[in-house]
Write a protein that holds these residues in place. Structure first.
Motif, mmCIF file in Angstrom:
data_model
loop_
_atom_site.group_PDB
_atom_site.id
_atom_site.type_symbol
_atom_site.label_atom_id
_atom_site.label_comp_id
_atom_site.label_asym_id
_atom_site.label_seq_id
_atom_site.Cartn_x
_atom_site.Cartn_y
_atom_site.Cartn_z
ATOM 1 N N HIS A 14 -31.305 48.654 6.451
ATOM 2 C CA HIS A 14 -32.421 48.452 5.526
ATOM 3 C C HIS A 14 -33.054 47.089 5.796
ATOM 4 O O HIS A 14 -32.365 46.073 5.823
ATOM 5 N N GLY A 30 -28.371 59.896 9.419
ATOM 6 C CA GLY A 30 -28.175 59.346 8.091
ATOM 7 C C GLY A 30 -28.375 57.844 7.978
ATOM 8 O O GLY A 30 -28.085 57.261 6.934
ATOM 9 N N ASP A 32 -29.884 54.274 7.271
ATOM 10 C CA ASP A 32 -30.833 53.741 6.304
ATOM 11 C C ASP A 32 -31.711 52.717 7.012
ATOM 12 O O ASP A 32 -31.324 51.565 7.183
ATOM 13 N N ARG A 34 -34.891 52.099 6.014
ATOM 14 C CA ARG A 34 -36.018 51.797 5.122
ATOM 15 C C ARG A 34 -36.489 50.371 5.324
ATOM 16 O O ARG A 34 -35.693 49.432 5.295
ATOM 17 N N GLY A 50 -31.436 63.205 9.097
ATOM 18 C CA GLY A 50 -31.131 62.553 7.825
ATOM 19 C C GLY A 50 -31.416 61.065 7.777
ATOM 20 O O GLY A 50 -31.127 60.410 6.783
ATOM 21 N N ALA A 51 -31.996 60.510 8.828
ATOM 22 C CA ALA A 51 -32.324 59.079 8.829
ATOM 23 C C ALA A 51 -33.491 58.823 7.877
ATOM 24 O O ALA A 51 -34.396 59.639 7.753
ATOM 25 N N ASN A 52 -33.470 57.689 7.214
ATOM 26 C CA ASN A 52 -34.526 57.321 6.282
ATOM 27 C C ASN A 52 -35.403 56.260 6.938
ATOM 28 O O ASN A 52 -34.973 55.131 7.141
ATOM 29 N N LEU A 53 -36.627 56.650 7.282
ATOM 30 C CA LEU A 53 -37.579 55.751 7.936
ATOM 31 C C LEU A 53 -38.698 55.319 6.987
ATOM 32 O O LEU A 53 -39.732 54.813 7.429
ATOM 33 N N GLU A 54 -38.457 55.467 5.693
ATOM 34 C CA GLU A 54 -39.458 55.128 4.692
ATOM 35 C C GLU A 54 -39.850 53.652 4.803
ATOM 36 O O GLU A 54 -38.991 52.771 4.869
ATOM 37 N N MET A 73 -42.982 65.666 10.167
ATOM 38 C CA MET A 73 -42.480 64.287 10.210
ATOM 39 C C MET A 73 -43.044 63.553 11.421
ATOM 40 O O MET A 73 -43.445 62.394 11.323
#
Length: 105
Positions: A14, A30, A32, A34, A50-54, A73
């Protein structure tokens, strides 16, 4: 020596500064990511299930042959500056063919 690439999926990344990082074939399942700065990073062939690229900075980040990215995506990431290109890892067999090695005796 520890291969950090093997553990990226369990690290909390993150807001990480990963500008220009070489993450070819990295296991980022998975992860994170972000708010991470991934500008100019090479994520080709990385597993992004499942990776969060927000809110990640993806300007000029290179993607291709990634597991876990839908077409929707991919389109969203392109709008944020990501570059998708064709990428195929060479296997030993294809490399041998391309080198035109002589047959064994």
């Amino acid at each position: 020596m520890v291969n950090l690439k093997s553990y990226l999926n369990i690290l909390i990344l993150h807001n990480a500064l990963l500008t220009g990082a070489l993450l070819l074939s990295a296991d980022l399942q998975g992860a994170d990511l972000r708010g991470a700065n991934l500008s100019n990073a090479d994520l080709r062939s990385a597993d992004l299930r499942g990776a969060n690229l927000e809110h990640a900075n993806l300007e000029d980040a290179r993607f291709g042959c990634n597991v876990g990215l839908s077409e929707a995506m991919k389109s969203a990431l392109e709008h944020r500056g990501a570059i998708f290109e064709l990428f195929q890892r060479q296997t030993i067999g294809s490399r041998r063919d391309s080198l035109h090695l002589p047959p064994t005796l």
